[in-house]
Design a protein around this motif. Structure first.
Motif, mmCIF file in Angstrom:
data_model
loop_
_atom_site.group_PDB
_atom_site.id
_atom_site.type_symbol
_atom_site.label_atom_id
_atom_site.label_comp_id
_atom_site.label_asym_id
_atom_site.label_seq_id
_atom_site.Cartn_x
_atom_site.Cartn_y
_atom_site.Cartn_z
ATOM 1 N N ASN A 1 0.825 -1.200 0.000
ATOM 2 C CA ASN A 1 0.000 0.000 0.000
ATOM 3 C C ASN A 1 0.862 1.254 0.000
ATOM 4 N N SER A 2 1.912 1.237 0.822
ATOM 5 C CA SER A 2 2.809 2.405 0.888
ATOM 6 C C SER A 2 3.504 2.634 -0.447
ATOM 7 N N ILE A 3 3.880 1.543 -1.126
ATOM 8 C CA ILE A 3 4.516 1.679 -2.445
ATOM 9 C C ILE A 3 3.490 2.159 -3.465
ATOM 10 N N ARG A 4 2.309 1.557 -3.430
ATOM 11 C CA ARG A 4 1.272 1.856 -4.425
ATOM 12 C C ARG A 4 0.826 3.318 -4.345
ATOM 13 N N TYR A 5 0.683 3.823 -3.137
ATOM 14 C CA TYR A 5 0.181 5.194 -2.962
ATOM 15 C C TYR A 5 1.283 6.162 -2.546
ATOM 16 N N GLY A 6 2.527 5.760 -2.757
ATOM 17 C CA GLY A 6 3.645 6.649 -2.471
ATOM 18 C C GLY A 6 3.989 7.505 -3.679
ATOM 19 N N ASN A 7 4.807 8.497 -3.448
ATOM 20 C CA ASN A 7 5.278 9.349 -4.538
ATOM 21 C C ASN A 7 6.573 8.788 -5.099
ATOM 22 N N ASP A 8 6.768 8.951 -6.396
ATOM 23 C CA ASP A 8 8.030 8.502 -6.995
ATOM 24 C C ASP A 8 9.193 9.167 -6.282
ATOM 25 N N GLY A 9 10.178 8.338 -5.902
ATOM 26 C CA GLY A 9 11.327 8.871 -5.175
ATOM 27 C C GLY A 9 11.063 9.023 -3.688
ATOM 28 N N GLY A 10 9.941 8.459 -3.205
ATOM 29 C CA GLY A 10 9.587 8.597 -1.787
ATOM 30 C C GLY A 10 10.286 7.580 -0.898
ATOM 31 N N HIS A 11 9.836 7.524 0.351
ATOM 32 C CA HIS A 11 10.464 6.650 1.341
ATOM 33 C C HIS A 11 9.392 5.859 2.108
ATOM 34 N N VAL A 12 9.734 4.616 2.414
ATOM 35 C CA VAL A 12 8.902 3.768 3.269
ATOM 36 C C VAL A 12 9.793 3.216 4.378
ATOM 37 N N THR A 13 9.387 3.419 5.624
ATOM 38 C CA THR A 13 10.164 2.952 6.763
ATOM 39 C C THR A 13 9.365 1.922 7.545
ATOM 40 N N VAL A 14 9.971 0.770 7.772
ATOM 41 C CA VAL A 14 9.354 -0.291 8.571
ATOM 42 C C VAL A 14 10.170 -0.442 9.856
ATOM 43 N N SER A 15 9.472 -0.345 10.993
ATOM 44 C CA SER A 15 10.154 -0.420 12.291
ATOM 45 C C SER A 15 9.587 -1.575 13.111
ATOM 46 N N VAL A 16 10.468 -2.294 13.790
ATOM 47 C CA VAL A 16 10.073 -3.377 14.695
ATOM 48 C C VAL A 16 10.675 -3.089 16.056
ATOM 49 N N LEU A 17 9.842 -2.974 17.067
ATOM 50 C CA LEU A 17 10.340 -2.638 18.398
ATOM 51 C C LEU A 17 9.397 -3.146 19.472
ATOM 52 N N GLU A 18 9.858 -3.129 20.712
ATOM 53 C CA GLU A 18 9.054 -3.516 21.867
ATOM 54 C C GLU A 18 8.961 -2.317 22.792
ATOM 55 N N GLU A 19 7.702 -1.964 23.128
ATOM 56 C CA GLU A 19 7.492 -0.748 23.905
ATOM 57 C C GLU A 19 6.232 -0.879 24.752
ATOM 58 N N TYR A 20 6.367 -0.583 26.043
ATOM 59 C CA TYR A 20 5.234 -0.620 26.980
ATOM 60 C C TYR A 20 4.512 -1.980 26.959
ATOM 61 N N GLY A 21 5.285 -3.050 26.838
ATOM 62 C CA GLY A 21 4.696 -4.382 26.867
ATOM 63 C C GLY A 21 4.126 -4.840 25.537
ATOM 64 N N TYR A 22 4.200 -4.019 24.501
ATOM 65 C CA TYR A 22 3.691 -4.370 23.173
ATOM 66 C C TYR A 22 4.837 -4.613 22.208
ATOM 67 N N LYS A 23 4.648 -5.614 21.349
ATOM 68 C CA LYS A 23 5.553 -5.806 20.205
ATOM 69 C C LYS A 23 4.942 -5.019 19.044
ATOM 70 N N LYS A 24 5.682 -4.028 18.547
ATOM 71 C CA LYS A 24 5.112 -3.109 17.553
ATOM 72 C C LYS A 24 5.749 -3.303 16.185
ATOM 73 N N LEU A 25 4.886 -3.270 15.165
ATOM 74 C CA LEU A 25 5.307 -3.236 13.777
ATOM 75 C C LEU A 25 4.746 -1.934 13.191
ATOM 76 N N ILE A 26 5.633 -1.066 12.738
ATOM 77 C CA ILE A 26 5.211 0.249 12.242
ATOM 78 C C ILE A 26 5.630 0.390 10.784
ATOM 79 N N VAL A 27 4.678 0.757 9.926
ATOM 80 C CA VAL A 27 4.947 1.026 8.517
ATOM 81 C C VAL A 27 4.576 2.479 8.254
ATOM 82 N N GLU A 28 5.580 3.265 7.851
ATOM 83 C CA GLU A 28 5.369 4.711 7.676
ATOM 84 C C GLU A 28 5.896 5.141 6.311
#
Length: 335
Positions: free
Chosen positions: A242-269
């Motif tokens: 989705n991020s690639i499909r609706y991103g701008n040419d030359g844009g950026h997609v960042t995927v983060s994996v972390l543990e915070e406040y008891g949650y395992k988080k997967l973030i796509v920005e």
């Protein structure tokens, strides 16, 4: 009679009776004798049996009649309530029934919502399948026509291929949703490294990103999570696609994996086109598209985020989406 008195009993087998005799010597020498016939116990019981049976039948009839009348009186208000479940407000005839009526009303609303969802889904599927099939049929007819210029045949063939791929993608997503609806997921959970899963999936998406000149980066650290690896890969794939499909040419997609406040988080920005605030609450609906023309042009089926939401629910996880039009979108999955 030597003691001055005596008694004896005699049994009549033919009459079913007993005779009791008692004799007493009086002071003047005379003897007083008394005799009494007595029915046997079973004879007494037999004589009273019809009366007992009659009383039992009468009492049973009265009880059945009374129970039917009372049951009708008790059930009539409840039946009236059942006929008013679609009303905005349903009053309980008995205070004790408030929790029951609330639960039934909620279940009724859920059934109606599910029925409407199935109806809408069927209508949307029919429409979505018809569109590429119509295009394929039309271009195939043009391609087979002798009047079609040779220079346009390549274009028509490409359009048939594009719509066939779109049709296949749509069918695959429909099958995936059907599997998620009916699958028994509990036995397929295992502990895996979320960071490694993300790295593997991003590697397979690098070619699609390079075609749009979009840079994909992965940050975070090794994080163990109990999940269904196949579904988490599907989730990551849909979010990044989705991020690639609706991103701008030359844009950026960042995927983060972390543990915070008891949650395992997967973030796509991403820094793509973003989503209007009015559409954020509906992006997880099946076949809902913010930009219909761009979604179809880029090959979107309208089911990607619906699949993501379903996978999140299977894992008892949470999902948040933040977006600003023209700035980008951030999706956070918390397990």
């Amino acid at each position: 009679m030597e003691t001055g008195s005596g008694e004896i009993e005699r049994q009549s087998d033919t009459m079913g009776l007993k005779d009791y005799y008692y004799a007493l010597r009086l002071n003047d020498g005379r003897i007083l004798r008394i005799a009494q016939e007595v029915d046997a116990v079973w004879v007494v019981f037999a004589s009273g049996l019809p009366l007992c049976l009659g009383l039992i039948l009468l009492i049973s009839f009265v009880c059945v009649l009374a129970s039917r009348i009372l049951t009708r009186q008790l059930m009539k208000p409840i039946e009236d309530v059942a006929g008013k479940l679609n009303d905005d407000f349903v009053d309980s005839p008995y205070p004790e029934l408030y929790p029951f009526i609330s639960k039934i009303r909620k279940q009724h609303e859920e059934v109606l919502a599910a029925a409407k969802m199935r109806q809408d889904f069927s209508a949307n599927v029919s429409h979505e399948l018809k569109t590429p099939l119509t295009a394929i049929s039309g271009y195939a007819q043009l391609l087979g026509s002798d009047d079609t210029p040779a220079e346009k045949r390549k274009h028509f063939a490409d359009e048939i291929d594009k719509n066939a791929n779109r049709l296949l993608a749509l069918i695959e997503d429909i099958i995936k949703l059907s599997e998620l609806d009916s699958d028994d997921n509990d036995e397929q959970f295992e502990t895996v490294d979320l960071y490694e899963l993300a790295a593997e999936e991003l590697d397979s998406l690098s070619m699609a990103a390079s075609q749009r000149n979009i840079d994909i980066t992965l940050s975070g650290a090794s994080t163990s999570v109990r999940c269904r690896p196949d579904l988490i890969r599907e989730l990551i794939d849909n979010l990044v696609q989705n991020s690639i499909r609706y991103g701008n040419d030359g844009g950026h997609v960042t995927v983060s994996v972390l543990e915070e406040y008891g949650y395992k988080k997967l973030i796509v920005e991403d820094d793509g086109i973003g989503i209007p605030a009015d559409d954020l609450d509906r992006v997880f609906e099946r076949f809902y598209r913010v930009d219909k023309s761009r979604s179809k042009a880029s090959g979107g089926t309208g089911l990607g985020l619906a699949i993501v939401k379903h996978i999140v629910e299977i894992h008892d996880a949470k999902i948040q989406i933040e977006s600003e039009l023209g700035v980008g979108t951030k999706v956070t999955v918390m397990m």
